[in-house]
Design a protein around this motif. Sequence first.
Motif, PDB file in Angstrom:
ATOM      1  N   ILE A  23      33.829   7.777  -9.348  1.00 57.28           N
ATOM      2  CA  ILE A  23      32.904   8.337  -8.362  1.00 57.28           C
ATOM      3  C   ILE A  23      32.874   9.852  -8.537  1.00 57.28           C
ATOM      4  O   ILE A  23      33.858  10.470  -8.956  1.00 57.28           O
ATOM      5  CB  ILE A  23      33.344   7.949  -6.924  1.00 57.28           C
ATOM      6  N   GLY A  24      31.729  10.452  -8.236  1.00 59.13           N
ATOM      7  CA  GLY A  24      31.589  11.905  -8.379  1.00 59.13           C
ATOM      8  C   GLY A  24      30.167  12.322  -8.090  1.00 59.13           C
ATOM      9  O   GLY A  24      29.726  12.315  -6.938  1.00 59.13           O
ATOM     10  N   THR A  25      29.404  12.677  -9.127  1.00 60.06           N
ATOM     11  CA  THR A  25      27.997  13.036  -8.932  1.00 60.06           C
ATOM     12  C   THR A  25      27.127  11.793  -8.770  1.00 60.06           C
ATOM     13  O   THR A  25      25.940  11.906  -8.481  1.00 60.06           O
ATOM     14  CB  THR A  25      27.479  13.867 -10.111  1.00 60.06           C
ATOM     15  N   GLU A  26      27.713  10.630  -8.951  1.00 62.47           N
ATOM     16  CA  GLU A  26      27.077   9.360  -8.631  1.00 62.47           C
ATOM     17  C   GLU A  26      28.081   8.523  -7.859  1.00 62.47           C
ATOM     18  O   GLU A  26      29.292   8.762  -7.920  1.00 62.47           O
ATOM     19  CB  GLU A  26      26.643   8.621  -9.903  1.00 62.47           C
ATOM     20  N   MET A  27      27.561   7.506  -7.151  1.00 63.07           N
ATOM     21  CA  MET A  27      28.476   6.668  -6.382  1.00 63.07           C
ATOM     22  C   MET A  27      29.268   5.739  -7.296  1.00 63.07           C
ATOM     23  O   MET A  27      30.468   5.553  -7.110  1.00 63.07           O
ATOM     24  CB  MET A  27      27.700   5.851  -5.343  1.00 63.07           C
ATOM     25  N   HIS A  28      28.587   5.134  -8.257  1.00 66.35           N
ATOM     26  CA  HIS A  28      29.260   4.239  -9.191  1.00 66.35           C
ATOM     27  C   HIS A  28      29.217   4.837 -10.587  1.00 66.35           C
ATOM     28  O   HIS A  28      28.140   5.050 -11.142  1.00 66.35           O
ATOM     29  CB  HIS A  28      28.590   2.858  -9.190  1.00 66.35           C
ATOM     30  N   MET A  29      30.380   5.106 -11.136  1.00 67.70           N
ATOM     31  CA  MET A  29      30.498   5.720 -12.459  1.00 67.70           C
ATOM     32  C   MET A  29      31.614   5.009 -13.223  1.00 67.70           C
ATOM     33  O   MET A  29      32.393   4.232 -12.653  1.00 67.70           O
ATOM     34  CB  MET A  29      30.834   7.212 -12.323  1.00 67.70           C
ATOM     35  N   ASP A  30      31.707   5.303 -14.523  1.00 67.27           N
ATOM     36  CA  ASP A  30      32.853   4.829 -15.291  1.00 67.27           C
ATOM     37  C   ASP A  30      34.111   5.518 -14.766  1.00 67.27           C
ATOM     38  O   ASP A  30      34.054   6.672 -14.310  1.00 67.27           O
ATOM     39  CB  ASP A  30      32.678   5.169 -16.774  1.00 67.27           C
ATOM     40  N   PRO A  31      35.243   4.802 -14.817  1.00 65.82           N
ATOM     41  CA  PRO A  31      35.442   3.463 -15.348  1.00 65.82           C
ATOM     42  C   PRO A  31      35.351   2.407 -14.251  1.00 65.82           C
ATOM     43  O   PRO A  31      35.502   2.708 -13.064  1.00 65.82           O
ATOM     44  CB  PRO A  31      36.870   3.538 -15.891  1.00 65.82           C
ATOM     45  N   HIS A  32      35.120   1.159 -14.657  1.00 67.96           N
ATOM     46  CA  HIS A  32      35.221   0.038 -13.722  1.00 67.96           C
ATOM     47  C   HIS A  32      36.691  -0.285 -13.529  1.00 67.96           C
ATOM     48  O   HIS A  32      37.460  -0.320 -14.491  1.00 67.96           O
ATOM     49  CB  HIS A  32      34.480  -1.183 -14.276  1.00 67.96           C
ATOM     50  N   LEU A  33      37.095  -0.510 -12.295  1.00 67.61           N
ATOM     51  CA  LEU A  33      38.495  -0.773 -11.967  1.00 67.61           C
ATOM     52  C   LEU A  33      38.651  -2.204 -11.468  1.00 67.61           C
ATOM     53  O   LEU A  33      38.193  -2.549 -10.370  1.00 67.61           O
ATOM     54  CB  LEU A  33      38.989   0.209 -10.899  1.00 67.61           C
ATOM     55  N   LEU A  34      39.286  -3.036 -12.269  1.00 66.06           N
ATOM     56  CA  LEU A  34      39.598  -4.394 -11.835  1.00 66.06           C
ATOM     57  C   LEU A  34      40.738  -4.362 -10.829  1.00 66.06           C
ATOM     58  O   LEU A  34      41.606  -3.483 -10.865  1.00 66.06           O
ATOM     59  CB  LEU A  34      40.007  -5.250 -13.033  1.00 66.06           C
ATOM     60  N   ASN A  35      40.754  -5.352  -9.945  1.00 63.70           N
ATOM     61  CA  ASN A  35      41.850  -5.475  -8.991  1.00 63.70           C
ATOM     62  C   ASN A  35      42.921  -6.443  -9.482  1.00 63.70           C
ATOM     63  O   ASN A  35      43.750  -6.924  -8.697  1.00 63.70           O
ATOM     64  CB  ASN A  35      41.301  -5.909  -7.628  1.00 63.70           C
ATOM     65  N   TYR A  36      42.899  -6.706 -10.752  1.00 65.95           N
ATOM     66  CA  TYR A  36      43.887  -7.555 -11.412  1.00 65.95           C
ATOM     67  C   TYR A  36      43.920  -7.114 -12.873  1.00 65.95           C
ATOM     68  O   TYR A  36      43.045  -6.382 -13.338  1.00 65.95           O
ATOM     69  CB  TYR A  36      43.508  -9.037 -11.306  1.00 65.95           C
ATOM     70  N   VAL A  37      44.928  -7.555 -13.590  1.00 67.22           N
ATOM     71  CA  VAL A  37      45.089  -7.157 -14.989  1.00 67.22           C
ATOM     72  C   VAL A  37      44.451  -8.202 -15.898  1.00 67.22           C
ATOM     73  O   VAL A  37      44.758  -9.392 -15.805  1.00 67.22           O
ATOM     74  CB  VAL A  37      46.576  -6.990 -15.359  1.00 67.22           C
ATOM     75  N   GLU A  38      43.543  -7.746 -16.736  1.00 65.43           N
ATOM     76  CA  GLU A  38      42.945  -8.597 -17.769  1.00 65.43           C
ATOM     77  C   GLU A  38      43.314  -7.970 -19.108  1.00 65.43           C
ATOM     78  O   GLU A  38      42.798  -6.913 -19.477  1.00 65.43           O
ATOM     79  CB  GLU A  38      41.431  -8.662 -17.598  1.00 65.43           C
ATOM     80  N   ARG A  39      44.220  -8.603 -19.817  1.00 65.25           N
ATOM     81  CA  ARG A  39      44.817  -7.971 -20.998  1.00 65.25           C
ATOM     82  C   ARG A  39      43.807  -7.612 -22.073  1.00 65.25           C
ATOM     83  O   ARG A  39      43.972  -6.626 -22.790  1.00 65.25           O
ATOM     84  CB  ARG A  39      45.905  -8.881 -21.570  1.00 65.25           C
ATOM     85  N   ARG A  40      42.752  -8.373 -22.190  1.00 68.11           N
ATOM     86  CA  ARG A  40      41.802  -8.085 -23.260  1.00 68.11           C
ATOM     87  C   ARG A  40      41.053  -6.775 -23.037  1.00 68.11           C
ATOM     88  O   ARG A  40      40.424  -6.253 -23.952  1.00 68.11           O
ATOM     89  CB  ARG A  40      40.805  -9.233 -23.418  1.00 68.11           C
ATOM     90  N   ARG A  41      41.106  -6.238 -21.815  1.00 64.99           N
ATOM     91  CA  ARG A  41      40.446  -4.956 -21.548  1.00 64.99           C
ATOM     92  C   ARG A  41      41.322  -3.770 -21.944  1.00 64.99           C
ATOM     93  O   ARG A  41      40.878  -2.629 -21.893  1.00 64.99           O
ATOM     94  CB  ARG A  41      40.080  -4.858 -20.060  1.00 64.99           C
TER      95      ARG A  41
END
Length: 278
Positions: free
Chosen positions: A178-196
């Motif tokens: 979040i910053g100059t836009e409401m939704h920005m990189d990075p996406h934050l998962l609420n769980y661990v997905e190892r392939r990411r």
Amino acid sequence: MVQIKTPEQIAKMREAGLVVAAIHAATREAAVPGASTNDLDQVARKVLAEHNAKPNFLGYGGFPSTICTSVNEVVVHGIPSDEVVLKDGDMISIDCGAIVDGWHGDAAYTAFVGSGHAPELIELSRVTEESMWAGIAAMKLGNRLVDVSRAIETYIRRQPKAGGGRYGIIEDYGGHGIGTEMHMDPHLLNYVERRRGKGPKLVPGFCLAIEPMVSLGTPKTEVLADDWTVITTDGTWSSHWEHSVALTEDGPLVLTSPDGGAAKLAELGVAAAPDPLA
């Protein structure tokens, strides 16, 4: 690309965050039996006007309202309406944001309408909120994005659930930059997905909206015909908590908390960064 903020820019985001905190306080007081979710939207509009701030939800992707009002089995993105009237025993998550001088704040909370709520609902909200704080406490210099995800998931998985089974960590939605836009990189998962992988390293100026969404049942969701309202596929009730957080040289600053997160982080053994507006 992750947008890294200067201390001056973080101070602006703190201004926006305090407007969001004011909206939370006003809507929480107004979320009583007999109030419509549109009544709450009007309360939020008034607070924004009083602070000369702009809404960041209104018109976002065509969204028609200033806040999201998600009742009971609605996980997120519920549209305020005169037809949805709160009643004793309801559970509502209110998600809202504000823009000050081009900088965004975004946060959500779960509230209980009236009284007589089942203990498992109260515990669901507590677990969700505490998992958010676990994620905030993991915003440390040198950590990576996955450490925040792991902290959230680990907290939830360690909590016993009444009646057995596991809480549903919603899979299709998560936190974000979040910053100059409401939704920005990075996406934050609420769980661990190892392939990411581990994700980017957390450095000063890194800002995240940390927002776990947890249900009493499934982690699966579906979107209703209005193209916005997200519900659990099994109809179980859910909770949603969120804060916008900036990482500074002195640690995390919770931009959307009135005290910058100082009291809660102290309980977790973490020192909050000084408030740039104090």
